[in-house]
Design an enzyme around this catalytic site. Structure first.
Site, short mmCIF file in Angstrom:
data_model
loop_
_atom_site.label_atom_id
_atom_site.label_comp_id
_atom_site.label_asym_id
_atom_site.label_seq_id
_atom_site.Cartn_x
_atom_site.Cartn_y
_atom_site.Cartn_z
CD1 TRP A 184 -2.66 1.77 0.49
CD2 TRP A 184 -1.28 2.50 2.11
NE1 TRP A 184 -2.99 3.08 0.77
CE2 TRP A 184 -2.16 3.55 1.75
CE3 TRP A 184 -0.31 2.73 3.09
CZ2 TRP A 184 -2.12 4.81 2.37
CZ3 TRP A 184 -0.26 3.99 3.70
CH2 TRP A 184 -1.16 5.00 3.35
CD GLU A 225 -4.59 -1.61 1.84
OE1 GLU A 225 -3.42 -1.93 2.19
OE2 GLU A 225 -5.45 -1.23 2.65
CE LYS A 227 -6.42 5.84 2.81
NZ LYS A 227 -5.61 5.67 4.01
CG ASP A 258 -8.60 -1.05 4.32
OD1 ASP A 258 -9.66 -0.63 4.82
OD2 ASP A 258 -7.53 -1.07 4.95
CG HIS A 261 -8.67 1.85 1.77
ND1 HIS A 261 -7.42 1.42 1.45
CD2 HIS A 261 -8.60 2.30 3.04
CE1 HIS A 261 -6.61 1.57 2.50
NE2 HIS A 261 -7.32 2.10 3.48
CG HIS A 285 -6.10 -4.66 4.58
ND1 HIS A 285 -5.18 -3.64 4.54
CD2 HIS A 285 -5.39 -5.82 4.55
CE1 HIS A 285 -3.96 -4.17 4.47
NE2 HIS A 285 -4.06 -5.48 4.45
CG ASP A 293 -9.03 4.40 5.92
OD1 ASP A 293 -9.52 3.34 6.35
OD2 ASP A 293 -7.86 4.51 5.55
CG ASP A 295 -7.76 2.23 9.70
OD1 ASP A 295 -7.87 1.14 9.13
OD2 ASP A 295 -7.30 3.24 9.15
CG ASP A 325 -5.35 -1.84 7.91
OD1 ASP A 325 -4.79 -1.42 8.94
OD2 ASP A 325 -5.24 -1.28 6.80
#
Ligand code: RNT
Ligand code: ZN
Length: 418
Positions: A184, A225, A227, A258, A261, A285, A293, A295, A325
Site C-alpha cells: 500500500w 491495495e 484507496k 480494505d 477505502h 483488509h 477511513d 480504522d 487493518d
C-alpha cells in the site's frame, strides 16, 4: 455443562433449518485470520531511530498507556492475544517492525532483520505475512513514493519493495507456507492535480519494476491495495480501486480491498462476488470506517456480517485471504485485537450457519417473502451458544470471559510500560 446444554438446543434449532452446526464449526477452524502487527503500537514500528506514524495519509488517534515499545514487548502481546483466540491465526508484519540494532534504511533491509521473527513464528507454530512500509519516512514526505516524478525517490521505493519481496519469500520458504506480501502506498495530493494520468503511468511502471525479479509463487504472493482518499490526499489518490483492479487483471497479482477505502455507502461485501468473477483470489483488509477511513476496532456490525457472509458464500470456490487493518490507540490494545478477531470469526460463523439450501430454494422459486423471513429468522437463532461451544472446545474462554484476562494482563504487564 451449561455451554454444552445450550449448544445442544441450538443444534436442534439449526438442524430444523437444514444447518449442521458441527460442520459449521469444523469449517470455522479452517479460517486463519492475519492479525495486523500494528495495533500493538499504533503503527510505530521498531526502526532506529523510530519513525512515528507520519506522512502516510493515515492516522492513529489516542494515547492509551501500555503500547509495545520493543519487539519483545510486541511478541509478548501477540502471544497473549493469540492465547485468547479460538483457532490458528497468522501475524501480518510491516517492514518497519524488523529487529534493528542500528539504522538500516528501507532500501537496505533484508532477511537479517526478520530472522528473529521467523524463528519466533516457528516456535509459536504460526505463519507470517508481510507488508512494504512506504510511509513514515522522509522520502515519502512529498506525498509520492512509487509514483513520484523524481526518479531517485521512485528507485528508493522500488528497491524497498523488492527487498520486502525477498523477505516475504524467505518467510514463506522457512515456514513452509505462502507469505502474502501487500503493497500500500500513500501516493496522492491534497488538491487539484493536473497530471493524474502521468502519476498512474509511472506507478504502473514502478510496480512492474518492483515485481520484475522472479520469486517463488509457492512462497510469495504480492498484493496491491487501493484507496479512495487519505489525510492530505483528499483530491487525488494515485492507487485507486480502478487502477489496481486493472493492474491485477493484467499482471496476475492479488487485489487487496480494505473496507475503509471506499465511499462510505459502498458495500465492500458486494465487491467480492464481482471481482471474483475475474480473479481466483482476493485479499481483504477488514476494518471499521466511521465517516472516514478511521480504522476503528472491528465489531459485529452489518458491514462485517455482510462481508463475512459473502466470504463464506464465495469462498468455497475461491481463495479469500482475510487480514485485519485497524489501529485504535485510545483503548486497551490487546482488548482491541481480540474484540476485532472475535467479531470477524463470529461473522464467519454466522455465514456458515446460514440455511443456504432453504434460502436458495426460496430465491430460485421467486419466493422473496420467504427468503426475507428466513434471513430475519436467522438473526434470532442462538448462534452465541454455538460460538461459546466452539470457544470451549478450542480451549479458550467463551463469551466475555476473556475480558478479565485482558484486564489482568494490563495490570501485570502493559500498565507497567513507561
Ligand atoms: C492505509 C492502508 C494500509 C495500512 C497498513 C498499516 O490506509 O489501509 O493497509 O493501514 O499498511
Ligand atoms: Zn489496509
Amino acid at each position: 455443562m451449561k455451554t454444552e446444554q445450550a449448544y445442544r438446543i441450538a443444534q436442534e434449532q439449526y438442524a430444523a433449518l437444514g444447518v449442521d452446526t458441527g460442520k459449521a464449526i469444523e469449517a470455522l477452524k479452517n479460517y486463519s485470520i492475519s492479525l495486523h502487527c500494528w495495533q500493538a503500537d499504533d503503527v510505530g514500528g521498531f526502526e532506529k531511530p523510530s519513525a512515528a506514524l507520519s506522512g502516510g495519509g493515515i492516522q492513529a488517534t489516542g494515547n492509551y498507556p501500555g503500547k509495545a515499545r520493543t519487539v519483545s514487548e510486541a511478541r509478548q502481546d501477540y502471544e497473549k492475544v493469540m492465547s485468547l483466540l479460538p483457532g490458528k491465526h497468522r501475524l501480518n508484519l510491516h517492514a518497519c517492525y524488523g529487529e534493528f540494532s542500528t539504522f538500516v534504511d528501507r532500501d537496505a533491509i533484508g532477511i537479517a532483520q526478520f530472522q528473529g521473527w521467523i524463528d519466533w513464528a516457528k516456535a509459536q507454530g504460526i505463519k507470517l505475512d508481510f507488508n512494504s512500509t512506504c510511509f513514515s519516512h522522509p522520502k515519502a514526505d512529498s506525498g509520492f513514493t512509487l509514483s513520484s516524478k523524481d526518479k531517485g525517490i521512485r528507485d528508493f521505493w522500488i528497491e524497498h519493495v523488492r527487498r520486502c519481496r525477498e523477505i516475504g519469500e524467505a518467510i514463506g520458504q522457512q515456514l513452509g507456507d505462502t507469505c502474502i506480501h501487500n503493497v500500500w502506498i500513500p501516493d496522492g495530493a491534497k488538491d487539484f492535480t493536473v497530471d493524474r494520468a502521468g502519476h498512474r503511468r509511472i506507478l504502473a511502471e514502478a510496480l512492474d519494476a518492483c515485481f520484475a525479479p522472479a520469486r517463488s509463487d509457492k512462497h510469495l504472493k504480492d498484493a496491491v491495495e487501493s484507496k479512495l482518499f487519505g489525510i492530505g490526499s483528499e483530491w487525488f489518490v494515485v492507487g485507486s480501486h480502478e487502477f489496481y483492479l486493472g493492474y491485477v487483471l493484467s499482471r496476475g497479482k492479488l487485489l487487496c480491498m480494505d473496507m475503509g477505502h471506499f465511499h462510505p455507502t459502498e458495500s465492500v461485501a458486494d465487491k467480492i462476488p464481482s471481482v471474483l468473477q475475474f480473479l481466483d483470489e482476493l485479499l481483504l483488509h477488514v476494518s471499521r470506517p466511521i465517516r472516514w477511513d478511521s480504522d476503528h476496532v472491528v465489531v459485529l456490525d452489518d458491514p462485517i456480517r455482510d462481508l463475512t457472509q459473502e466470504i463464506v458464500r464465495c469462498g468455497a470456490k475461491k481463495k479469500i485471504y482475510i487480514a485485519l487493518d485497524y489501529f485504535d490507540a485510545s483503548i486497551n490494545r490487546i482488548g482491541a485485537y481480540i474484540t476485532g478477531v472475535r467479531a470477524t470469526l463470529q461473522g464467519l460463523l454466522l455465514g456458515l450457519l446460514e440455511p443456504r439450501a432453504l434460502l436458495l430454494e426460496a430465491e430460485e422459486k421467486g419466493n422473496n417473502f420467504k427468503r426475507l423471513a428466513l434471513l430475519e429468522t436467522c438473526k434470532a437463532l442462538p448462534f452465541g451458544a454455538v460460538w461459546d461451544y466452539y470457544c470451549e472446545s478450542m480451549g479458550v474462554p467463551p463469551a466475555g470471559k476473556w475480558i478479565d484476562d485482558v484486564l489482568a494482563y494490563e495490570e501485570e504487564v502493559t500498565s507497567k510500560r513507561g
